[in-house]
Write a protein that holds these residues in place. Structure first.
Motif, mmCIF file in Angstrom:
data_model
loop_
_atom_site.group_PDB
_atom_site.id
_atom_site.type_symbol
_atom_site.label_atom_id
_atom_site.label_comp_id
_atom_site.label_asym_id
_atom_site.label_seq_id
_atom_site.Cartn_x
_atom_site.Cartn_y
_atom_site.Cartn_z
ATOM 1 N N ASN A 164 0.833 -1.209 0.000
ATOM 2 C CA ASN A 164 0.000 0.000 0.000
ATOM 3 C C ASN A 164 0.863 1.252 0.000
ATOM 4 O OD1 ASN A 164 -2.332 -1.433 -0.085
ATOM 5 N ND2 ASN A 164 -2.904 -1.109 2.062
ATOM 6 N N TRP A 165 1.947 1.243 0.774
ATOM 7 C CA TRP A 165 2.831 2.409 0.817
ATOM 8 C C TRP A 165 3.450 2.672 -0.556
ATOM 9 C CZ3 TRP A 165 8.111 2.395 -0.136
ATOM 10 C CH2 TRP A 165 8.774 3.597 0.099
ATOM 11 N N THR A 168 0.750 3.926 -3.027
ATOM 12 C CA THR A 168 0.369 5.305 -2.703
ATOM 13 C C THR A 168 1.472 6.279 -3.094
ATOM 14 O OG1 THR A 168 -0.938 4.455 -0.844
ATOM 15 C CG2 THR A 168 -0.444 6.812 -0.865
ATOM 16 N N THR A 169 2.718 5.881 -2.896
ATOM 17 C CA THR A 169 3.845 6.730 -3.265
ATOM 18 C C THR A 169 3.898 6.954 -4.769
ATOM 19 O OG1 THR A 169 5.089 5.878 -1.367
ATOM 20 C CG2 THR A 169 6.351 6.987 -3.094
ATOM 21 N N GLY A 171 1.428 7.279 -6.640
ATOM 22 C CA GLY A 171 0.320 8.119 -7.065
ATOM 23 C C GLY A 171 -1.027 7.443 -7.084
ATOM 24 N N ASP A 173 -3.656 6.833 -5.115
ATOM 25 C CA ASP A 173 -4.192 7.199 -3.798
ATOM 26 C C ASP A 173 -5.332 6.297 -3.350
ATOM 27 O OD1 ASP A 173 -2.385 9.285 -3.719
ATOM 28 O OD2 ASP A 173 -3.794 10.714 -4.659
ATOM 29 N N SER A 174 -5.957 5.592 -4.299
ATOM 30 C CA SER A 174 -7.060 4.706 -3.908
ATOM 31 C C SER A 174 -6.593 3.517 -3.072
ATOM 32 C CB SER A 174 -7.780 4.193 -5.158
ATOM 33 O OG SER A 174 -6.887 3.474 -6.004
ATOM 34 N N ASP A 176 -4.607 3.771 -0.510
ATOM 35 C CA ASP A 176 -4.276 4.212 0.842
ATOM 36 C C ASP A 176 -5.160 3.455 1.837
ATOM 37 O OD1 ASP A 176 -3.249 5.577 2.996
ATOM 38 O OD2 ASP A 176 -4.599 7.296 2.741
ATOM 39 N N TYR A 178 -5.818 0.357 1.849
ATOM 40 C CA TYR A 178 -6.709 -0.560 1.120
ATOM 41 C C TYR A 178 -6.753 -1.914 1.825
ATOM 42 C CZ TYR A 178 -8.786 -3.241 -2.666
ATOM 43 O OH TYR A 178 -9.618 -4.034 -3.418
#
Length: 325
Positions: A164-165, A168-169, A171, A173-174, A176, A178
């Motif tokens: 997840n990290w 998210t890094t 781009g 964002d969904s 985050d 999860y």
């Protein structure tokens, strides 16, 4: 011509058989036929106790009305095939069977394809690269199942997972926080990834060992005839290694079909029944519902299905032996 009297003619002495050597004056062959059986008796007894007895006990329980009360009191009633009829009439059971075969097919196809590619790659590497790859495969193969499953749980943890990290890094964002294991398809895909990762090392090392036995002259002849890499694999490599491919394929089918520890530790068959296959279904039925008879019946169905895979393998093996004679 002088006549020789047969009564006075010299006779050749009879050759007596050489005496057979004995140990400390004991008679030969006494007890010799039983001694090998006495040596292997402990191994056979252990095998019968650890393998045959549990299987026979499971068969007996599947033919009885065996619940928690019968487990304590021991007075189970014989009901014949009633448990099997109940099992086969359950729509959830057939859904689990379908999911088991889908799970097995996806895993086995991915394992065989990736392992074959890895084996071909290792064969073409130099000594240092080959050593690094083989050591990495052995280390991955040697990791305990529960430890590897726990690592994957942390990798896909909704709050602290590195997957997840990373997403998210990048781009996305969904992803985050999860919840991977709350989604049936995602949990199924994670389990497939885990089992493929654990199974590829054995298959790749086995196939690479078999590749080293193919004569190099066959490859050189094929290249001189203008054959490409794909043609060489189809016409030279695969026909030469077909028994090994079939053996690895059969073992992977069996190991994937009875996968239990990874699923039980990671999802316990959830969410819902998204990751429930036959071994998990058998344990769920036996423990949650205290229906040890139905759980044993489901286990016996699993054994029968896996035995069918073994029958197909041995038939193919015997057919190839007949062709080579």
């Amino acid at each position: 011509m002088p006549v020789v009297d047969q009564r006075t003619a010299p006779r050749t002495p009879r050759q007596r058989p050489a005496p057979r050597l004995t140990v400390r004056g004991t008679r030969p062959d006494r007890g010799r036929g039983l001694w090998p059986y006495a040596l292997i008796a402990p191994a056979i007894g252990g095998m019968l106790y650890l393998l045959v007895y549990p299987l026979a006990r499971a068969v007996l329980i599947s033919l009885q009305d065996f619940r928690l009360r019968q487990l304590i009191s021991g007075d189970a009633e014989f009901v014949g095939l009633r448990n099997y009829r109940t099992l086969l009439a359950d729509p959830r059971f057939w859904e689990v069977v379908r999911r088991t075969f889908v799970f097995m097919a996806i895993n086995v196809v991915l394992i065989m394809v990736i392992a074959t590619l890895v084996a071909l790659m290792v064969e073409r590497l130099r000594r240092v690269g080959r050593t690094v790859v083989l050591c990495s495969l052995v280390l991955a193969w040697a990791m305990p199942v529960v430890a590897a499953t726990t690592v994957f749980q942390w990798l896909f943890h909704s709050e602290f997972g590195i997957v997840n990290w990373a997403l998210t890094t990048l781009g996305f964002d969904s992803f985050d926080r999860y919840p991977w294991f709350a989604n049936g398809t995602a949990a199924f895909a994670i389990l497939v990834t885990l089992i493929v990762w654990q199974s590829v090392p054995f298959a790749a090392i086995t196939l690479y060992s078999a590749l080293t036995t193919v004569p190099l002259e066959l490859y050189e002849s094929a290249r001189l005839d203008g054959a490409g890499a794909g043609r060489i694999f189809r016409s030279v490599t695969f026909p030469m290694l077909r028994p090994i491919f079939l053996l690895v394929f059969s073992l992977e089918v069996i190991w994937t079909f009875k996968a239990f520890v990874q699923i039980w530790v990671m999802t316990r068959g959830g969410p819902g029944d998204a990751t429930t296959i036959l071994p998990v279904y058998a344990v769920q039925t036996a423990l949650s519902s205290q229906r040890y008879d139905l759980g044993s019946a489901a286990s016996m169905v699993t054994v029968v299905l896996m035995s069918g895979v073994l029958v197909l393998y041995f038939r193919q093996m015997f057919r190839q032996e007949d062709e080579t004679r």
